[in-house]
Each structure stands twice: as C-alpha cells, then as structure tokens.
Design a protein around this motif. Sequence first.
Motif, PDB file in Angstrom:
ATOM      1  N   UNK A  80       0.810  -1.217   0.000  1.00  0.00           N
ATOM      2  CA  UNK A  80       0.000   0.000   0.000  1.00  0.00           C
ATOM      3  C   UNK A  80       0.838   1.260   0.000  1.00  0.00           C
ATOM      4  N   UNK A  81       2.084   1.137   0.413  1.00  0.00           N
ATOM      5  CA  UNK A  81       2.998   2.283   0.424  1.00  0.00           C
ATOM      6  C   UNK A  81       3.686   2.446  -0.921  1.00  0.00           C
ATOM      7  N   UNK A  82       4.016   1.291  -1.528  1.00  0.00           N
ATOM      8  CA  UNK A  82       4.667   1.295  -2.846  1.00  0.00           C
ATOM      9  C   UNK A  82       3.834   0.449  -3.806  1.00  0.00           C
ATOM     10  N   UNK A  83       3.480   0.973  -4.962  1.00  0.00           N
ATOM     11  CA  UNK A  83       2.592   0.239  -5.888  1.00  0.00           C
ATOM     12  C   UNK A  83       3.190  -1.049  -6.433  1.00  0.00           C
ATOM     13  N   UNK A  84       4.512  -1.164  -6.417  1.00  0.00           N
ATOM     14  CA  UNK A  84       5.129  -2.366  -6.972  1.00  0.00           C
ATOM     15  C   UNK A  84       5.329  -3.468  -5.933  1.00  0.00           C
ATOM     16  N   UNK A  85       4.719  -3.295  -4.777  1.00  0.00           N
ATOM     17  CA  UNK A  85       4.608  -4.384  -3.806  1.00  0.00           C
ATOM     18  C   UNK A  85       3.189  -4.919  -3.930  1.00  0.00           C
ATOM     19  N   UNK A  86       3.055  -6.111  -4.435  1.00  0.00           N
ATOM     20  CA  UNK A  86       1.729  -6.693  -4.693  1.00  0.00           C
ATOM     21  C   UNK A  86       1.589  -8.018  -3.937  1.00  0.00           C
ATOM     22  N   UNK A  87       0.399  -8.588  -3.974  1.00  0.00           N
ATOM     23  CA  UNK A  87       0.161  -9.891  -3.338  1.00  0.00           C
ATOM     24  C   UNK A  87       0.184 -10.997  -4.382  1.00  0.00           C
ATOM     25  N   UNK A  88       0.261 -12.234  -3.903  1.00  0.00           N
ATOM     26  CA  UNK A  88       0.243 -13.385  -4.812  1.00  0.00           C
ATOM     27  C   UNK A  88      -1.092 -13.469  -5.556  1.00  0.00           C
ATOM     28  N   UNK A  89      -2.169 -12.995  -4.943  1.00  0.00           N
ATOM     29  CA  UNK A  89      -3.469 -12.981  -5.619  1.00  0.00           C
ATOM     30  C   UNK A  89      -3.424 -12.026  -6.809  1.00  0.00           C
ATOM     31  N   UNK A  90      -2.847 -10.839  -6.597  1.00  0.00           N
ATOM     32  CA  UNK A  90      -2.716  -9.869  -7.689  1.00  0.00           C
ATOM     33  C   UNK A  90      -1.792 -10.396  -8.788  1.00  0.00           C
ATOM     34  N   UNK A  91      -0.741 -11.083  -8.383  1.00  0.00           N
ATOM     35  CA  UNK A  91       0.205 -11.653  -9.351  1.00  0.00           C
ATOM     36  C   UNK A  91      -0.501 -12.669 -10.248  1.00  0.00           C
ATOM     37  N   UNK A  92      -1.368 -13.490  -9.661  1.00  0.00           N
ATOM     38  CA  UNK A  92      -2.072 -14.518 -10.423  1.00  0.00           C
ATOM     39  C   UNK A  92      -3.017 -13.881 -11.444  1.00  0.00           C
ATOM     40  N   UNK A  93      -3.721 -12.834 -11.005  1.00  0.00           N
ATOM     41  CA  UNK A  93      -4.633 -12.143 -11.914  1.00  0.00           C
ATOM     42  C   UNK A  93      -3.874 -11.497 -13.065  1.00  0.00           C
ATOM     43  N   UNK A  94      -2.692 -10.947 -12.731  1.00  0.00           N
ATOM     44  CA  UNK A  94      -1.863 -10.303 -13.751  1.00  0.00           C
ATOM     45  C   UNK A  94      -1.418 -11.327 -14.802  1.00  0.00           C
ATOM     46  N   UNK A  95      -0.972 -12.507 -14.321  1.00  0.00           N
ATOM     47  CA  UNK A  95      -0.518 -13.545 -15.247  1.00  0.00           C
ATOM     48  C   UNK A  95      -1.668 -14.032 -16.120  1.00  0.00           C
ATOM     49  N   UNK A  96      -2.844 -14.169 -15.540  1.00  0.00           N
ATOM     50  CA  UNK A  96      -4.011 -14.647 -16.304  1.00  0.00           C
ATOM     51  C   UNK A  96      -4.402 -13.637 -17.386  1.00  0.00           C
ATOM     52  N   UNK A  97      -4.177 -12.359 -17.079  1.00  0.00           N
ATOM     53  CA  UNK A  97      -4.534 -11.315 -18.045  1.00  0.00           C
ATOM     54  C   UNK A  97      -3.503 -11.171 -19.158  1.00  0.00           C
TER      55      UNK A  97
END
Length: 712
Positions: free
Chosen positions: A262-279
């Motif tokens: 939440x402080x830095x946009x390039x710190x994400x969660x594994x859930x966000x990573x999965x959605x990114x890969x699927x997209x």
Amino acid sequence: MDQKIGVYICSGCNIGESIDVDALSSVANEFSIAKCESNPALCGEEGLALIKKDVESGEVNSVLIAACSGRVKTDVFSFDPMTTILERVNIREHVAWCQPAGAEDTQMMAEDYMRMGITKVEKTTLPKPYIEETDKTILVIGGGVSGMQAALEAARAGYQVKLVEKEPELGGKMSTWYKNTPLGAPYQDLSEITVQQTIDSVKANSNISVFTGTTTEKISGAPGMFDVTLSNGAGTQRIGSIVLAAGWKPYDPSKLEHLAYGKFPDVITSVQMEEMAKNGKITCPSDGSEPSVVAFVQCAGSRDENHLPYCSAVCCRVSLKQAEYVKEQNEENKVIVFYKDMRTPEQHEEFYRKVQKDGVVFVKTDTANIAIAEGSERKLSIEATDELLNEPVMMEADLIVLATGMQPAVLDDPILNLEYRQGPALPDLKYGFPDSHFVCFPYETRRTGIYTAGCVRQPMTATRSANDGAGAALKAIQCVEMVSQGKAVHPRAGDLSYPELFIQRCTQCKRCTEECPFGMYNEDVKGTPLPHPTRCRRCGICMGSCPERIISFNNYSVDMIGSMIKSINVPDEYDEKPRVIGLICENDAYPALDMVGINKLQYPPWVRFIPVRCLGSVNLVWIADALSKGIDGIVLFGCRYGDDYQCHFIQGSELANTRMSKIKETLDRLVLESDRIRFEQIAIDDYGKIPTILEEFAAKLEELGPNPYKGF
C-alpha cells in the motif's frame, strides 16, 4: 415393556481363572432376572447361539453380557435396539486382567460390577426414536472447487442438491488462476486450469439446482428440517443438511507495515500476481514496465503470532508456480524467494527442484524489510539476514510479491445467518476456522448437520479441496439418513435416545441452553428451553447442567447412575476396604482403562468405574449420592481440554472441572474433606499413568480415614 433380563457370563480369556463365576451368578440371581447362564466363550458359535435362542424365543428381552469390554466384539453382540436392551459389563479388562487372580477383593469388584450392570438394565427402557417428516435435500454454500465437488458427489449418490454461490458465476477463486501447480508425473510442468469442466458437469446434472448471485439470508430449524431463506428471489427451501464451502480470503497485507504494502505500488500480493498472469503479462503497476528482477516474500502474515499463527499450507507452492511465470515471460529475469521454510509436500518436492534448476535463488530468512532503494524513485530494496550464511543480504527488485496467508471466508461474516439462540455463525477454533474438534472429526462443525469443506475448514490445495468436498458430502448424506431414522450422528452414531424434558419443573435458569456445545436448545422470551432433538449429539451435558434434574434419556439418566452408585456393596469401616467411584469419559478414559487391562497393569481394587457419555454430563447429585452412601472417594477422568483439546463434546471435560470446583459446598454440608474428590485429564495414551494416579488417591484416602457416612 415387561423386562425379562438374561444374564450371560463368559469364563474365557482368563476370567474363569480370576473370578468365581458361580458366585457371580449368585449375585445376579439376587435380582429379578429371567435366567443366568455361563459359557467358556460367549462370543463363540455356541455361546452366541445360547443368547440368540433366548432372545428369539421371547424368554429374554434384556441382555446383560458380563465378559470383555463393550468396545470390542460389537458386531458379535448385536441385537435389535428397538426390541432388545443390551448392556455389557466389563469383567475382563477391568477386573480379571488388572487384579490378582482369585483374590477376595477381585471377586468383590466383579460382583459390584454385576450389581451395577443389572441396575442399569432395570433403569433402561426401549427407545422411542425422535422421527419427524424430514427432507434429504443437501444445501451446498459456495460454488468453488470444494463446493462443486460436494454437490456432484451428493447428486451422483442420488440426492437433490441446492448449490448457492454469491458471485454471478461458478468457479470460485480457481477461475481467476492462470495455471495450477504440477498435478502429474514427472511433477515438473505447470498444469492447465480445468475448473470449467467441473462447472459444466455441475450444470449438466439434473439433481443439482444452481443459484448464482445468491446468499443465505436466514437458516432456522434443525437437521432434516432446516428452513433456508435465500436472497435473489429464491425464497425459502426445506433442507436436510448443509455443506459450507465458502472458501477463503487473503490476509490483509496492509497490516504488515514492514513489508510496505500500500505504500509502494510495486509491492503486490500473490493474488494480484495470479490475476496479472491470467490477463497475459506481468508488469510493474507503477509504470507498466516489465520487471527484470522479481522477489517473493513468503509467510507474509502466516506463522506470525502477531498476525496468522498457522502455516497457510499452499503459499510456498504458489510462489514456486509464479516464479515460473516470471521465467516463462523472460528466462533472463532474476527471481529471488525469501522464505522461512520451503514446504513442498508429496511430489511437489520434484517441482521445487525444477524451479531451482531454472535459476530461481532462495534465501532463508525470518525477517525481511522493504523500502525504496537509495537514489531511486521507484526501485525497491529488501533487507534481510541469510540464516544459512549468517550474513546480511540487501538486494533491489522491480516487483515484490507477498505470499499472503489464507483466512476462512466466514471470518467476520456469518454467511449462514443461523437463527440459533447461540448466534448466527458457527463457533470456531482458535484460528478462526469453524471446525468441530481439533483431533478427531474432519468436516464436523459445532452445529449438527452443518459440515465444512475446503479452505473454509483449513488451508489446502485445490486438489485437496475437491477431495474435501467429497468427504463433506458423505457426512451430509450420513446425517440426513441417520436423522430420518431418529439416530444420532457422530460421535454417538446410531444412538436412538434423545433428551426428554419434564418442562413443568423448569426454572428457566438457562444453563442447558448456554452450556450445550452444539446449540441444541433455543429458548422462549422467558428462558424456557426449546429443544431441537435432531441437533442433539446425545452427550448429556445438558443433563449434567440441570439443577432440577429434569433432563434424561431412556438409556442414560440421573436416576440410573445414582442407582448404580447405590447398588455398590460398601464394607463398613472396620473391614478396612475403602470404596472409590470412578466416573470416566467413555471416549478417552474408558479405552485408556481398557489399555491398563490389556497391558496387565494393576491398580487398587477399591475402585468401581462407571462410564459416562461425557464428563460434562456428570450431575452433582451423583457426588452427593456417592458420599452419602459411604463411598470414601470419587475420581473423575475426563478428556484433555484447552486450545489443543481432545474432548469429543468440545467443552464437557472443562465444564465438569468447573462444576467440581463448586462441590465444596456439598462437602461442607456433609462435613467431608474436599480431597475426597480428584479430577484428572486422561488421553487414551495416558493409560500408563492411571495405576499411579489411583495408588496416590488411595494413599490420600487412607490418610483422611473412612467416610463417616459408612453404615448409614
């Protein structure tokens, strides 16, 4: 029923060498019985034929078998419970195998067990099962992997299923995944997502009615007759049992300040990573660029006493999978995994080796701190201590992925919305998962007829979630079938009794409604209990809680156990033969006592054990009865309780201990010492401790001297 009691005594298995069977028969004949027979092997063909002939002829309708433990040969000694009362008296493990052969005290022990057994039979009546018009439809809440599998298994078994999913489509979280971890040999290649096949199977099954975009607004009633009100215009449905497969939610990473989510946009969660890969492409959220250095931080919230104390089970494998995504996008990308312990059970160890060979670097550390790299506006830095090299590590990364832990979806959201006096949600374990028992009962919850499956029960993989759904479906099927026959479900599966209340004497003290661990009782505005018998697990805790003693079962009551205690022959003080009553839990303490006999361990012959359904069912009047009878001491053996409890009925043992602390009032009234009562927590594997406990207790009673009520 006009009782015709037949007593059958076995002399095999060293019983005849230890006990005078003829003398034992004489004791039986002091009662009004139809007949008494002995046989060297009651479980053999001849012995069993003897009993069955008497039952089938009508000469006997109540059978007492004095032989081995009631926990063994249950298939052999089996009679129709609707027509024949059966009682087992354990004179093998609890007498012959744990006491000196031929001793006077051994004989007296066996004779007292005979008196107690016949007294119990005399106080037992044939059951009248609670049978109402019930429904066998199964409700599954949650359309993810475990929910869909539960629905399919129940439907394939011939049951009607209502499948409710709050989202517009079925599939759950798995429908948002890009790929799965390896599912087959050689366990090195990522697997495709096959959830659509399961969705298609569900939609094609005529026994399954699917309600998407729907939630449960209210659930009332009891197993076999739940009334479930659904949203979205679906109305109220009559349901037999429920499978809760509501899934999981990720731990809130903003609570992990040191990881800077939440402080830095390039710190994400594994859930966000999965959605990114699927997209289609992994990029840095800050500017859309492709990352060349990606770091994964494991146990982001898990295995941390300040956040989630438990391991979330799948995070390591998810990070390995996502590390492969990064390498597939560009094999020159650098990937570093910061981990506490890599947990890759089963064949996933092969996948772990594959990822290592692909160039992913692993750093073992218990701490990791994230900040903006010095002199950079966007690049991130991670500081940690490499525990294997025992030296600090600092590195820069374009993208950091936090492997956030799993929490049950029911946390802070009751989902079921139960109309129970005890509240709208399922009671949960210390980690927030709505399981029933730490040790023994998967799928069970503390609300009878409601079963959990998948990640709402505990963190697990998608494959295991599917298997979990199948298991919960079987429990739900078992429930509707047992309830339709008036039988209890686990752990007293098949019990036809249920609590009957003499409500005219109820004082509205609310103890039964408050102390029932399964929510069997609702109550009216005055506090009068409103029982729902199909919710009952037959533990008897309500019977133990009731000060007016208005609750009883046809085969278990305050009067029955009190009469058994009073049937014991108590020698006078000059005989120097003290008597001790042992009220013991049938689930852990009784089999532990069997183990004492099996291992030929000996203990003082003064003790007479009475198994109870749960130590929470012990009514304080039994203590007064025993002491007034002249019994010198009372020992209570209950299951272990606490966070890692083993009590089959959740809190029965703990309740008993609390109640025993109040027994001092009774002892003061009788002018007796509080040391005459001892409470012990006994697990099955504690059997070796029992002789020492009893010897110490006997020594204490000798120090106190005889109960002054002997002879009165």
